[in-house]
Design an enzyme around this catalytic site. Structure first.
Site, PDB file in Angstrom:
ATOM      1  N   PHE A  96       0.639  -1.429   0.008  1.00 18.05           N
ATOM      2  CA  PHE A  96       0.136   0.169  -0.179  1.00 18.05           C
ATOM      3  C   PHE A  96       0.866   1.056   0.019  1.00 18.05           C
ATOM      4  CE2 PHE A  96      -2.086   3.132   2.883  1.00 18.05           C
ATOM      5  CZ  PHE A  96      -3.458   3.010   2.487  1.00 18.05           C
ATOM      6  N   GLU A 100       5.172   9.480   0.808  1.00 18.09           N
ATOM      7  CA  GLU A 100       6.378   9.794  -0.290  1.00 18.09           C
ATOM      8  C   GLU A 100       7.517  10.477   0.463  1.00 18.09           C
ATOM      9  OE1 GLU A 100       3.550  12.144  -1.999  1.00 18.09           O
ATOM     10  OE2 GLU A 100       2.546  10.806  -3.256  1.00 18.09           O
ATOM     11  N   PRO A 101       8.669  10.406  -0.161  1.00 17.83           N
ATOM     12  CA  PRO A 101       9.966  10.940   0.399  1.00 17.83           C
ATOM     13  C   PRO A 101      10.072  12.176   0.870  1.00 17.83           C
ATOM     14  CG  PRO A 101      10.077  10.594  -2.182  1.00 17.83           C
ATOM     15  CD  PRO A 101       8.603  10.132  -1.826  1.00 17.83           C
ATOM     16  N   ARG A 239      16.589 -14.251  38.003  1.00 19.04           N
ATOM     17  CA  ARG A 239      17.609 -13.524  38.338  1.00 19.04           C
ATOM     18  C   ARG A 239      18.024 -13.375  39.839  1.00 19.04           C
ATOM     19  NH1 ARG A 239      22.331 -11.277  36.942  1.00 19.04           N
ATOM     20  NH2 ARG A 239      22.485  -9.036  37.373  1.00 19.04           N
ATOM     21  N   GLY A 310      18.261  -4.948  32.706  1.00 20.69           N
ATOM     22  CA  GLY A 310      19.635  -4.613  33.108  1.00 20.69           C
ATOM     23  C   GLY A 310      20.541  -4.342  31.822  1.00 20.69           C
ATOM     24  N   GLU A 334       1.166   3.966   9.916  1.00 23.73           N
ATOM     25  CA  GLU A 334      -0.250   4.155   9.550  1.00 23.73           C
ATOM     26  C   GLU A 334      -0.604   5.298  10.496  1.00 23.73           C
ATOM     27  OE1 GLU A 334      -2.237   0.554   9.208  1.00 23.73           O
ATOM     28  OE2 GLU A 334      -0.632  -0.689   8.727  1.00 23.73           O
ATOM     29  N   THR A 336       1.040   8.844  12.822  1.00 23.27           N
ATOM     30  CA  THR A 336       2.126   9.073  13.852  1.00 23.27           C
ATOM     31  C   THR A 336       1.109   9.143  15.016  1.00 23.27           C
ATOM     32  OG1 THR A 336       2.249  11.261  13.563  1.00 23.27           O
ATOM     33  CG2 THR A 336       3.948   9.916  12.682  1.00 23.27           C
ATOM     34  N   SER A 337       1.629   9.195  16.103  1.00 28.96           N
ATOM     35  CA  SER A 337       0.848   9.681  17.360  1.00 28.96           C
ATOM     36  C   SER A 337       0.301  11.038  17.362  1.00 28.96           C
ATOM     37  CB  SER A 337       1.888   9.632  18.542  1.00 28.96           C
ATOM     38  OG  SER A 337       2.317   8.125  18.935  1.00 28.96           O
ATOM     39  N   GLU A 338       0.977  11.885  16.761  1.00 31.36           N
ATOM     40  CA  GLU A 338       0.694  13.372  16.535  1.00 31.36           C
ATOM     41  C   GLU A 338      -0.797  13.268  15.747  1.00 31.36           C
ATOM     42  OE1 GLU A 338       3.879  12.536  16.287  1.00 31.36           O
ATOM     43  OE2 GLU A 338       4.602  13.293  17.916  1.00 31.36           O
TER      44      GLU A 338
HETATM   45  C1  LIG Z   1       9.299   0.046   8.107  1.00 30.46           C
HETATM   46  C2  LIG Z   1       8.310   0.953   7.696  1.00 30.46           C
HETATM   47  C3  LIG Z   1       7.188   0.361   6.956  1.00 30.46           C
HETATM   48  C4  LIG Z   1       6.321   1.273   6.507  1.00 30.46           C
HETATM   49  N1  LIG Z   1       5.491   0.732   5.585  1.00 30.46           N
HETATM   50  C5  LIG Z   1       4.601   1.659   4.765  1.00 30.46           C
HETATM   51  C6  LIG Z   1       3.507   1.233   3.815  1.00 30.46           C
HETATM   52  O1  LIG Z   1       3.503   0.004   3.802  1.00 30.46           O
HETATM   53  N2  LIG Z   1       2.896   2.080   3.099  1.00 30.46           N
HETATM   54  C7  LIG Z   1       3.151   3.440   3.251  1.00 30.46           C
HETATM   55  O2  LIG Z   1       2.350   4.139   2.678  1.00 30.46           O
HETATM   56  N3  LIG Z   1       4.112   3.881   4.230  1.00 30.46           N
HETATM   57  C8  LIG Z   1       4.554   3.139   4.677  1.00 30.46           C
HETATM   58  N4  LIG Z   1       5.670   3.611   6.003  1.00 30.46           N
HETATM   59  C9  LIG Z   1       5.685   5.057   6.133  1.00 30.46           C
HETATM   60  C10 LIG Z   1       4.842   5.479   7.489  1.00 30.46           C
HETATM   61  O3  LIG Z   1       3.518   5.205   7.250  1.00 30.46           O
HETATM   62  C11 LIG Z   1       5.076   6.675   7.453  1.00 30.46           C
HETATM   63  O4  LIG Z   1       6.451   7.234   7.766  1.00 30.46           O
HETATM   64  C12 LIG Z   1       4.575   7.806   8.551  1.00 30.46           C
HETATM   65  O5  LIG Z   1       2.813   7.553   8.213  1.00 30.46           O
HETATM   66  C13 LIG Z   1       4.776   8.843   8.818  1.00 30.46           C
HETATM   67  O6  LIG Z   1       4.816   9.844   7.702  1.00 30.46           O
HETATM   68  P1  LIG Z   1       6.117  10.655   7.259  1.00 30.46           P
HETATM   69  O7  LIG Z   1       7.464   9.370   7.413  1.00 30.46           O
HETATM   70  O8  LIG Z   1       5.950  11.084   5.951  1.00 30.46           O
HETATM   71  O9  LIG Z   1       6.311  11.676   8.567  1.00 30.46           O
HETATM   72  P2  LIG Z   1       5.688  13.079   8.380  1.00 30.46           P
HETATM   73  O10 LIG Z   1       4.342  13.210   7.814  1.00 30.46           O
HETATM   74  O11 LIG Z   1       6.591  13.812   7.501  1.00 30.46           O
HETATM   75  O12 LIG Z   1       5.990  13.527   9.905  1.00 30.46           O
HETATM   76  C14 LIG Z   1       7.089  14.003  10.333  1.00 30.46           C
HETATM   77  C15 LIG Z   1       6.747  14.338  11.794  1.00 30.46           C
HETATM   78  O13 LIG Z   1       6.025  15.552  11.865  1.00 30.46           O
HETATM   79  C16 LIG Z   1       4.835  15.108  12.507  1.00 30.46           C
HETATM   80  N5  LIG Z   1       3.821  16.103  11.958  1.00 30.46           N
HETATM   81  C17 LIG Z   1       3.482  15.904  10.651  1.00 30.46           C
HETATM   82  N6  LIG Z   1       2.237  16.557  10.363  1.00 30.46           N
HETATM   83  C18 LIG Z   1       1.888  17.014  11.649  1.00 30.46           C
HETATM   84  C19 LIG Z   1       0.655  17.697  12.203  1.00 30.46           C
HETATM   85  N7  LIG Z   1      -0.282  18.259  11.341  1.00 30.46           N
HETATM   86  N8  LIG Z   1       0.785  18.026  13.630  1.00 30.46           N
HETATM   87  C20 LIG Z   1       1.382  17.712  14.226  1.00 30.46           C
HETATM   88  N9  LIG Z   1       2.605  16.915  13.904  1.00 30.46           N
HETATM   89  C21 LIG Z   1       2.953  16.636  12.576  1.00 30.46           C
HETATM   90  C22 LIG Z   1       4.660  13.688  12.487  1.00 30.46           C
HETATM   91  O14 LIG Z   1       3.779  13.170  13.753  1.00 30.46           O
HETATM   92  C23 LIG Z   1       6.128  13.316  12.852  1.00 30.46           C
HETATM   93  O15 LIG Z   1       6.526  13.318  14.116  1.00 30.46           O
HETATM   94  C24 LIG Z   1       6.485   2.733   6.356  1.00 30.46           C
HETATM   95  C25 LIG Z   1       7.439   3.321   7.231  1.00 30.46           C
HETATM   96  C26 LIG Z   1       8.206   2.332   7.891  1.00 30.46           C
HETATM   97  C27 LIG Z   1       9.513   3.004   8.677  1.00 30.46           C
END
Ligand SMILES: Cc1cc2nc3c(=O)[nH]c(=O)nc-3n(C[C@H](O)[C@H](O)[C@H](O)COP(=O)(O)OP(=O)(O)OC[C@H]3O[C@@H](n4cnc5c(N)ncnc54)[C@H](O)[C@@H]3O)c2cc1C
Length: 353
Positions: A96, A100-101, A239, A310, A334, A336-338
């Site tokens: 899925f 994006e980068p 332990r 430990g 899926e 972030t916590s934010e």
């Molecule tokens: C091992 C792995 C497997 C993954 N598998 C998939 C996959 O199968 N398919 C897929 O599509 N993606 C996948 N991902 C990507 C993952 O879902 C994203 O990394 C994640 O959703 C966060 O998006 P981002 O990396 O673009 O972070 P960003 O959106 O760039 O966020 C960076 C930081 O900014 C914070 N932030 C961003 N916007 C806000 C806001 N409006 N308010 C407050 N804080 C904010 C975020 O919480 C985070 O702390 C995977 C990632 C990893 C590491």
């Protein structure tokens, strides 16, 4: 699992066995080869597998929730017939692509063009890069796999589609035994009959898939937290430090502090029956609460468990070290916590920018 982790090995044979056990089909109807179970059953399976190995837990969770589920929910009968039997049997794994980068962050803020899409007669042309997709390989096909099936935002695109390049696997902090790749799309022509759902609804459909996925991630987080508790209790009980079992010492105090003390009920997402979503069933808030609460609890549990162990907890051979590395992504993937907090705030009617 320790060896898979150490060798960054995606265990095709284990995925295959999970398919044979019916785990990838648990929630799907029998007509597609599924087990006709409910979403709770899938969550139990993910929790139990995640309790042993988070990599296999996410492989199951993503294979069902992000791979097969979009096709089941939004596919036409013909698309389901084409793709579901293999996905349900674990012969193929879906992926899925939302993230994006770099500056094109995954955190969804519509409109989110990300993957440029141009309509042409007979096909859609896709341009763009999706990062961090799971499951490049088809589990039955190693070592020379045929097409896996990453499902892009609006389409189901088998690997091997011209213009779609699957990048080498990422080297990750955790989840070493799961399969994660980027996908580059350059003049990638996807036939119209691969589009999932109505054109224009892709983003909305994607978000609702994430609601289901967040509940599955919560189950994975529960497995992680349980493993840490069980391992810690066992370790602290065995332990001997200063001639006394460790449970009389810090381990006891650390572990005993963990249960919730305010007596409040945990949030119970309503997820009975098939996949979590259904007509009239808005689970967005429950899914966000579950994901936020359980994933943060899991990260805390790994930290506490490492402390109970430990120095041994910092050594790679220790299972809690692996859980410690695996847990962090639970707070990120899926949503972030934010983002969960934003979803919850929005659902509560609070102003969210
Ligand atoms: C091992 C792995 C497997 C993954 N598998 C998939 C996959 O199968 N398919 C897929 O599509 N993606 C996948 N991902 C990507 C993952 O879902 C994203 O990394 C994640 O959703 C966060 O998006 P981002 O990396 O673009 O972070 P960003 O959106 O760039 O966020 C960076 C930081 O900014 C914070 N932030 C961003 N916007 C806000 C806001 N409006 N308010 C407050 N804080 C904010 C975020 O919480 C985070 O702390 C995977 C990632 C990893 C590491």
């Amino acid at each position: 699992v320790a060896r898979w982790d150490e060798e960054h090995h995606f265990p095709v044979e284990a995925v295959h066995a999970m398919g044979d056990l019916g785990l990838f089909g648990l929630v799907f109807p029998e007509e597609w080869g599924g087990g006709d179970g409910d979403f709770v059953s899938l969550c139990v399976a993910i929790e139990e597998i995640g309790r042993i190995d988070q990599s296999m837990g996410i492989t199951l969770s993503a294979g069902v929730g992000l791979g097969a589920n979009p096709i089941f929910r939004f596919g036409t009968e013909e698309q389901k017939q084409r793709w579901l039997p293999d996905l349900v049997a674990g012969r193929k794994l879906g992926a899925f692509g939302l993230t994006e980068p770099r500056r094109r962050a995954a955190t969804p803020v519509p409109p989110h063009p990300g993957c440029a899409r141009r309509r042409r007669v007979g096909h859609q042309r896709l341009e763009g890069v999706h990062h961090q997709l799971g499951h490049r390989r088809s589990p039955r096909s190693s070592p020379s796999p045929p097409a896996p099936m990453p499902a892009s935002r609006t389409s189901s695109s088998p690997a091997g589609t011209p213009g779609m390049e699957i990048e080498p696997p990422y080297r990750k902090l955790g989840w070493h035994a799961s399969d994660t790749h980027g996908i580059a799309l350059a003049d990638c022509r996807v036939p119209h009959d691969h589009l999932l759902g109505e054109p224009g609804n892709g983003f909305r459909n994607f978000l609702s898939i994430l609601d289901d996925g967040r509940i599955a991630i919560s189950a994975l987080a529960l497995g992680c937290a349980r493993a840490c508790l069980e391992l810690s209790v066992e370790y602290a009980g065995e332990r001997i430090a200063f001639d006394r079992p460790d449970r009389c010492q810090p381990g006891d105090r650390v572990l005993a502090r963990r249960p919730r003390r305010d007596g409040r009920e945990r949030p119970e997402p309503h997820v009975q029956g098939g996949v979590a979503q259904g007509p009239g069933r808005d689970i967005g808030r429950a899914a966000a609460i579950a994901k936020l609460y359980t994933t943060e609890a899991a990260v805390t549990a790994t930290r506490v468990a490492t402390q109970v162990f430990g120095g041994a907890g910092f050594i790679e051979e220790s299972p809690v070290a692996r859980f410690y590395r695996d847990a962090k992504i639970l707070e990120i993937g899926e949503g972030t916590s934010e983002i969960q907090r934003l979803v919850i705030a929005r659902e509560l009617g609070l102003p969210v920018t």
